[in-house]
Design an enzyme around this catalytic site. Sequence first.
Site, PDB file in Angstrom:
ATOM      1  N   GLY A  43      56.580   6.874  51.514  1.00  0.00           N
ATOM      2  CA  GLY A  43      58.070   5.429  51.494  1.00  0.00           C
ATOM      3  C   GLY A  43      58.569   5.021  52.317  1.00  0.00           C
ATOM      4  O   GLY A  43      58.857   4.128  51.700  1.00  0.00           O
ATOM      5  N   ASP A 102      66.874  11.963  47.198  1.00  0.00           N
ATOM      6  CA  ASP A 102      67.705  11.607  45.195  1.00  0.00           C
ATOM      7  C   ASP A 102      68.033  12.936  44.353  1.00  0.00           C
ATOM      8  O   ASP A 102      69.009  13.478  44.919  1.00  0.00           O
ATOM      9  CB  ASP A 102      66.419  11.727  44.963  1.00  0.00           C
ATOM     10  CG  ASP A 102      65.982  11.286  43.060  1.00  0.00           C
ATOM     11  OD1 ASP A 102      67.213  10.885  42.233  1.00  0.00           O
ATOM     12  OD2 ASP A 102      65.329  12.036  42.043  1.00  0.00           O
ATOM     13  N   LYS A 130      71.314   8.309  46.128  1.00  0.00           N
ATOM     14  CA  LYS A 130      71.202   8.508  44.583  1.00  0.00           C
ATOM     15  C   LYS A 130      72.493   9.666  44.825  1.00  0.00           C
ATOM     16  O   LYS A 130      71.807  11.201  44.295  1.00  0.00           O
ATOM     17  CB  LYS A 130      70.022   8.369  43.686  1.00  0.00           C
ATOM     18  CG  LYS A 130      69.178   7.156  43.803  1.00  0.00           C
ATOM     19  CD  LYS A 130      68.068   7.131  41.906  1.00  0.00           C
ATOM     20  CE  LYS A 130      67.586   7.795  42.674  1.00  0.00           C
ATOM     21  NZ  LYS A 130      66.243   7.173  41.412  1.00  0.00           N
ATOM     22  N   ASP A 158      57.339   3.946  45.734  1.00  0.00           N
ATOM     23  CA  ASP A 158      56.823   3.851  44.095  1.00  0.00           C
ATOM     24  C   ASP A 158      57.163   3.901  43.193  1.00  0.00           C
ATOM     25  O   ASP A 158      57.971   4.861  42.669  1.00  0.00           O
ATOM     26  CB  ASP A 158      54.639   3.910  44.465  1.00  0.00           C
ATOM     27  CG  ASP A 158      55.148   6.136  44.875  1.00  0.00           C
ATOM     28  OD1 ASP A 158      56.740   6.080  45.600  1.00  0.00           O
ATOM     29  OD2 ASP A 158      54.450   6.095  43.950  1.00  0.00           O
ATOM     30  N   ARG A 164      54.400  -0.403  45.909  1.00  0.00           N
ATOM     31  CA  ARG A 164      55.603  -0.407  46.958  1.00  0.00           C
ATOM     32  C   ARG A 164      55.631  -1.577  48.317  1.00  0.00           C
ATOM     33  O   ARG A 164      56.312  -1.629  49.052  1.00  0.00           O
ATOM     34  CB  ARG A 164      54.144   1.018  48.139  1.00  0.00           C
ATOM     35  CG  ARG A 164      54.522   2.051  47.772  1.00  0.00           C
ATOM     36  CD  ARG A 164      53.592   2.552  49.032  1.00  0.00           C
ATOM     37  NE  ARG A 164      53.206   4.187  48.370  1.00  0.00           N
ATOM     38  CZ  ARG A 164      53.791   5.039  48.539  1.00  0.00           C
ATOM     39  NH1 ARG A 164      55.377   5.036  48.739  1.00  0.00           N
ATOM     40  NH2 ARG A 164      53.647   6.010  47.544  1.00  0.00           N
TER      41      ARG A 164
HETATM   42  P1  IMP Z   1      63.566  14.663  46.715  1.00  0.00           P
HETATM   43  O1  IMP Z   1      63.071  15.275  47.315  1.00  0.00           O
HETATM   44  O2  IMP Z   1      64.395  14.268  45.069  1.00  0.00           O
HETATM   45  O3  IMP Z   1      65.331  14.245  47.036  1.00  0.00           O
HETATM   46  O4  IMP Z   1      62.927  12.733  46.249  1.00  0.00           O
HETATM   47  C1  IMP Z   1      62.800  12.282  47.268  1.00  0.00           C
HETATM   48  C2  IMP Z   1      61.278  11.645  47.256  1.00  0.00           C
HETATM   49  O5  IMP Z   1      61.492  10.904  45.854  1.00  0.00           O
HETATM   50  C3  IMP Z   1      61.594  10.071  48.195  1.00  0.00           C
HETATM   51  O6  IMP Z   1      61.177  10.468  49.306  1.00  0.00           O
HETATM   52  C4  IMP Z   1      60.871   9.308  47.305  1.00  0.00           C
HETATM   53  O7  IMP Z   1      59.277   8.923  47.584  1.00  0.00           O
HETATM   54  C5  IMP Z   1      60.875   9.738  46.001  1.00  0.00           C
HETATM   55  N1  IMP Z   1      62.029   9.272  44.900  1.00  0.00           N
HETATM   56  C6  IMP Z   1      62.886   9.639  44.552  1.00  0.00           C
HETATM   57  N2  IMP Z   1      63.504   8.586  44.197  1.00  0.00           N
HETATM   58  C7  IMP Z   1      63.002   7.668  44.022  1.00  0.00           C
HETATM   59  C8  IMP Z   1      62.406   6.243  43.322  1.00  0.00           C
HETATM   60  O8  IMP Z   1      63.604   5.530  42.257  1.00  0.00           O
HETATM   61  N3  IMP Z   1      62.146   5.687  43.163  1.00  0.00           N
HETATM   62  C9  IMP Z   1      60.281   5.885  43.862  1.00  0.00           C
HETATM   63  N4  IMP Z   1      60.974   6.995  44.376  1.00  0.00           N
HETATM   64  C10 IMP Z   1      61.713   7.649  44.652  1.00  0.00           C
HETATM   65 MG    MG Z   2      59.431   9.488  50.171  1.00  0.00          MG
END
Ligand code: IMP
Ligand code: MG
Length: 178
Positions: A43, A102, A130, A158, A164
């Site tokens: 990403g 996220d 977020k 993605d 992407r």
């Molecule tokens: P987390 O571990 O839940 O904080 O998520 C982190 C990973 O989830 C990021 O590196 C992204 O690859 C993916 N991700 C989280 N939110 C989104 C989004 O809105 N669109 C695309 N990928 C996301």
């Molecule tokens: Mg990522």
Amino acid sequence: MHKDVGEILISESEINEIVKRLAKEIDNDYAGKDWLMVGVLKGSILFMADLMKAMENDFKIDFVVVSSYADGTESTGRVNVLKDISQSIEGKDLLIVEDIIDSGNTLHFLVKYFYAKGAASVKIVTLFDKPDRRRVDVPVEYVGKVIPDAFIVGYGLDYAEKYRTLPYVGILKPEVYS
Ligand code: IMP
Ligand code: MG
């Protein structure tokens, strides 16, 4: 605009401004240090490339590949290291480059992981945040833009490995998920 994108949330020029601001901040804070920038693939690829180009000072780079999403829009909570960092990080200052934070699971895991490997310091730059979705608390030094709780694609991000390569960040039309 891509046919699956319902709305552009962050334009190419806004991304550009954000990246330039972050590059300046990081340049100032890391001036004179011997440090390592670690991109979280896939990403962060476009963000990291643009960020590096916008920086004045020299530094080294490396990458990790992690996954916690099984082609969906929700974190599974379990983080897998699919490709590890390719050098010793003992005593090194690290800056992790992420596309978006996220739930916080990925970065929470990676910070612990790098400290366990002996890093002297581990900080984070994320292009998007977020905060409404956070499940684990993670201190983030540099945030590009705080965004509402929507699933976004483009500029490296993605949905099921698609979108992407878009130069902007958009929100998919609801029918794309169903
Ligand atoms: P987390 O571990 O839940 O904080 O998520 C982190 C990973 O989830 C990021 O590196 C992204 O690859 C993916 N991700 C989280 N939110 C989104 C989004 O809105 N669109 C695309 N990928 C996301
Ligand atoms: Mg990522």
